[in-house]
Design an enzyme around this catalytic site. Structure first.
Site, PDB file in Angstrom:
ATOM      1  CB  SER A  32      40.609  32.660  48.130  1.00  0.00           C
ATOM      2  OG  SER A  32      41.907  32.621  48.689  1.00  0.00           O
ATOM      3  CG  ASP A  54      42.432  41.653  42.085  1.00  0.00           C
ATOM      4  OD1 ASP A  54      43.305  40.833  42.419  1.00  0.00           O
ATOM      5  OD2 ASP A  54      42.600  42.468  41.157  1.00  0.00           O
ATOM      6  CG  ASP A  83      52.809  43.129  54.016  1.00  0.00           C
ATOM      7  OD1 ASP A  83      52.117  43.771  53.197  1.00  0.00           O
ATOM      8  OD2 ASP A  83      52.342  42.209  54.718  1.00  0.00           O
TER       9      ASP A  83
END
Length: 204
Positions: free
Chosen positions: A9, A73, A159
């Protein structure tokens, strides 16, 4: 001596969180960008764990199996949508990473749905390849409820719609420090830390 660990990442927040949680171990933790590597992996698995493994294995092989590689993931699963958006969380509305469109679609599909149907969880799967024939697989999750409207200034992903009853607020309303301490990724990392410790003890 433990070798370097490469995180599949370039997300700076993710890298920082991983470095903090695994800081007690004698290893260098680096992002792909820090070692000058940039490869795209087609995340076509049907589960989060399959996608995490595919990312980790692809980077591990690309680097000549010289480093430990960690990949994850994650996504949102909603009860009333039979687990969707699931592995398609980032591209739920068609365009990858369009948070606004993804949230609009989620709200539209859940319109007039009761609280039970709005029950949801964020799930994070992690795979750490230690050696060619050794790896660690862990999962972390946090449960919540999908709100009927966005709440909070943190607009990252889902979120502002993910309400956590124990704290009386959405992820979008939470201070970053609190969210990062209870998140699905944090829980997966805590499990990973334990398993990694066992591996290192055997190596010493």
């Amino acid at each position: 001596m433990v070798k370097e660990l490469i995180v599949a990442s370039n997300n700076p927040n993710k890298i920082r969180e991983i470095k903090q949680i695994l800081s007690q171990y004698p290893m260098r933790i680096l992002s792909m960008g820090e070692i000058g590597v940039n490869i795209d992996v087609d995340e076509d698995g049907t589960t989060f764990m399959q996608n995490a493994y595919k990312k980790a294995k692809s980077v591990y092989d690309f680097l000549g199996r010289r480093f430990m590689v960690l990949a994850d993931d994650s996504g949102l699963m909603v009860k009333g949508l039979d687990g969707d958006p699931g592995v398609h969380s980032a591209r739920f509305a068609g365009e990858h990473g369009n948070d606004e469109k993804n949230n609009e679609k989620l709200l539209r599909l859940l319109k007039n749905k009761n609280t039970d149907s709005r029950m949801a969880k964020f799930l994070c799967a992690m795979v750490l390849i230690l050696e060619t024939d050794k790896m660690i697989e862990v999962q972390g999750e946090i449960k919540g409820v999908i709100c009927k409207e966005e709440r909070g200034n943190n607009k990252f992903g889902y979120d502002p719609l993910f309400y956590v009853p124990e704290y009386g607020m959405t992820f979008g309303e939470m201070p970053a420090k609190l969210k990062n301490s209870i998140s699905h990724r944090a829980k997966a990392l805590e499990k990973l830390k334990i398993e990694l410790g066992k591996y290192i003890e055997k190596k010493v």
